[in-house]
Design an enzyme around this catalytic site. Sequence first.
Site, mmCIF file in Angstrom:
data_model
loop_
_atom_site.group_PDB
_atom_site.id
_atom_site.type_symbol
_atom_site.label_atom_id
_atom_site.label_comp_id
_atom_site.label_asym_id
_atom_site.label_seq_id
_atom_site.Cartn_x
_atom_site.Cartn_y
_atom_site.Cartn_z
ATOM 1 C CG ASP A 205 5.690 10.052 -9.577
ATOM 2 O OD1 ASP A 205 5.787 10.788 -10.580
ATOM 3 O OD2 ASP A 205 6.374 10.205 -8.556
ATOM 4 C CB ILE A 206 5.000 10.409 -14.532
ATOM 5 C CG1 ILE A 206 6.426 9.992 -14.114
ATOM 6 C CG2 ILE A 206 4.759 11.884 -14.261
ATOM 7 C CD1 ILE A 206 7.525 10.550 -14.997
ATOM 8 N N PRO A 207 3.712 7.666 -15.361
ATOM 9 C CG PRO A 207 2.443 7.401 -17.304
ATOM 10 C CD PRO A 207 3.006 8.458 -16.403
ATOM 11 C CG ASN A 208 9.946 5.657 -16.557
ATOM 12 O OD1 ASN A 208 10.043 4.543 -17.080
ATOM 13 N ND2 ASN A 208 10.956 6.231 -15.910
ATOM 14 C CE LYS B 41 -4.106 4.871 0.896
ATOM 15 N NZ LYS B 41 -3.263 4.172 1.917
ATOM 16 C CG ASP C 72 -1.765 1.233 1.327
ATOM 17 O OD1 ASP C 72 -1.830 1.979 0.341
ATOM 18 O OD2 ASP C 72 -2.361 1.452 2.396
ATOM 19 C CB SER D 29 -12.055 5.177 4.863
ATOM 20 O OG SER D 29 -10.750 5.322 5.397
#
Length: 212
Positions: free
Chosen positions: A63-66, A60, A58, A115
Amino acid sequence: MTELILALDVTDKKQALKIAEACAPHLDAIKLGYPLILSSGLSIAGELEELDKPLIADFKVADIPNTNKLIAEQVFDAGFSSIICHGFIGADAIRACVDVAADYGGACFVVAEMSHPGATAFFHGGTAEKIAALAVECEADGIIAPATRPERVTILREIVGRRKILSPGVGAQGGDASTVAKLVDGIIVGRAIYEAKDPVTAITEFSAARTA
Ligand code: O7E
């Protein structure tokens, strides 16, 4: 049966390992996040592997794809079987996590709505619904939805269909285990288990709620 997942947010490594070992036989998975990994290192995953329970990372990821791809590779190399990413990052960044998870035979879950009370400021008004739809479009394995708002889980369920919903917020945050267990595939419980005088007894109570 709805899965029971322990959020092992214990920052003392010895204590975390002790709780995990005692609880593992009664759990379906263990979720590790920043509190334990920042205090103990990513290698804690290797130490928990012998308990033979799926480990959920976890972080979360948001960030950017790379960068997401690089993070996800580290996570799965360390022995995790699932990763959690945020959903507001958009399709390309979610797909980076989904693709790495698939390469490793693992799973990726997308946070659709959080939550805590403050989460309503941004997730409500259609955003959580959009994220849930995006998670489906990106072929994520499921979403994270709040046990503190079962009515929202019901709405998000309509969007994700049979994809998994994992739900934190049971216990310490006020979510009711038996109410939400009927709506989701897994409940995530932290403090109500690891801060209990006897964590295994606490687990037994949550386990019973799953079938009630
Ligand atoms: O409140 P607790 O102690 O039962 O812990 C809940 C855990 O779920 C804790 O690790 C927290 O970071 C996480 N969580 C939420 O509480 N709310 C959310 O909206 C999302 C998460 C979470 O785990 O997200 C990824 C699954």
